[in-house]
Design a protein around this motif. Sequence first.
Motif, PDB file in Angstrom:
ATOM      1  N   ASP A   1       0.831  -1.206   0.000  1.00  0.00           N
ATOM      2  CA  ASP A   1       0.000   0.000   0.000  1.00  0.00           C
ATOM      3  C   ASP A   1       0.871   1.264   0.000  1.00  0.00           C
ATOM      4  O   ASP A   1       0.583   2.232  -0.707  1.00  0.00           O
ATOM      5  N   GLN A   2       1.942   1.238   0.802  1.00  0.00           N
ATOM      6  CA  GLN A   2       2.850   2.384   0.855  1.00  0.00           C
ATOM      7  C   GLN A   2       3.544   2.600  -0.491  1.00  0.00           C
ATOM      8  O   GLN A   2       3.627   3.727  -0.981  1.00  0.00           O
TER       9      GLN A   2
ATOM     10  N   SER B   1       1.039   3.845  -3.096  1.00  0.00           N
ATOM     11  CA  SER B   1       0.699   5.241  -2.836  1.00  0.00           C
ATOM     12  C   SER B   1       1.794   6.174  -3.343  1.00  0.00           C
ATOM     13  O   SER B   1       1.513   7.204  -3.958  1.00  0.00           O
ATOM     14  N   GLN B   2       3.043   5.813  -3.098  1.00  0.00           N
ATOM     15  CA  GLN B   2       4.166   6.639  -3.553  1.00  0.00           C
ATOM     16  C   GLN B   2       4.310   6.600  -5.074  1.00  0.00           C
ATOM     17  O   GLN B   2       4.578   7.623  -5.700  1.00  0.00           O
TER      18      GLN B   2
ATOM     19  N   GLN C   1       1.917   6.043  -7.203  1.00  0.00           N
ATOM     20  CA  GLN C   1       0.749   6.716  -7.784  1.00  0.00           C
ATOM     21  C   GLN C   1       1.053   8.186  -8.064  1.00  0.00           C
ATOM     22  O   GLN C   1       0.573   8.745  -9.046  1.00  0.00           O
ATOM     23  N   LYS C   2       1.872   8.802  -7.254  1.00  0.00           N
ATOM     24  CA  LYS C   2       2.219  10.209  -7.439  1.00  0.00           C
ATOM     25  C   LYS C   2       2.992  10.445  -8.738  1.00  0.00           C
ATOM     26  O   LYS C   2       3.024  11.557  -9.244  1.00  0.00           O
TER      27      LYS C   2
ATOM     28  N   SER D   1      -4.801  -1.120 -10.230  1.00  0.00           N
ATOM     29  CA  SER D   1      -4.419  -1.198  -8.813  1.00  0.00           C
ATOM     30  C   SER D   1      -4.131  -2.633  -8.404  1.00  0.00           C
ATOM     31  O   SER D   1      -3.140  -2.904  -7.722  1.00  0.00           O
TER      32      SER D   1
END
Length: 189
Positions: A28-29, A32-33, A35-36, A47
């Motif tokens: 997840d981390q 999330s990173q 995705q930026k 996903s």
Amino acid sequence: MRLRLFQLYYTTFTGIERPLPALNELSDQLCSQLQKLFPAELSPTQSVKLETLLKIWILRQRNHSLIETATLTEPLRDGTYQAVAAVLTQGLGPDLTPSTAEIDYVFSFLLTQGFLGLDDVTYVEQNFPIATTLSTEFLTQLTEKAVLTEDTDLASTGLYEQLLAVNLQFTTFYVEPTTFISSDQVSFF
């Protein structure tokens, strides 16, 4: 073999549950990173693909089943590549340090699956000659055999770019689409 393993996990767990729950927090981390760095928000299918790939990738790292040979050439290791490498290296922490070959693997997945939104056709043409050749040959046959009923300027349609994206995926890191995610897709088919 790595691609087959990924396809097995992806097919088995898509739509049922998140595979390898012990790695949920770390994946997840990382997602999330990463995705930026992407030009658009991920679809549910993307996903799941990204999460599954990262979890298998992390497990391989932990089990010392490493890729030894780097697959990308230096021109592909641009600013986007460096940003992806930084996310992966920082995200795994001090216990695991991914090699260039391992980062190449994840970057190839992101590139060929359309996560990075590759807009520069020249970039693909210079670094992926097989995909380029297939796309060019298809368009040549299309025009030579007069398949189209109307005179169309194929250069203005974006067909070449779309073919290039598909052929890039087929010739480098093809993941067979085996499931339907939304009820709309199920209804359509």
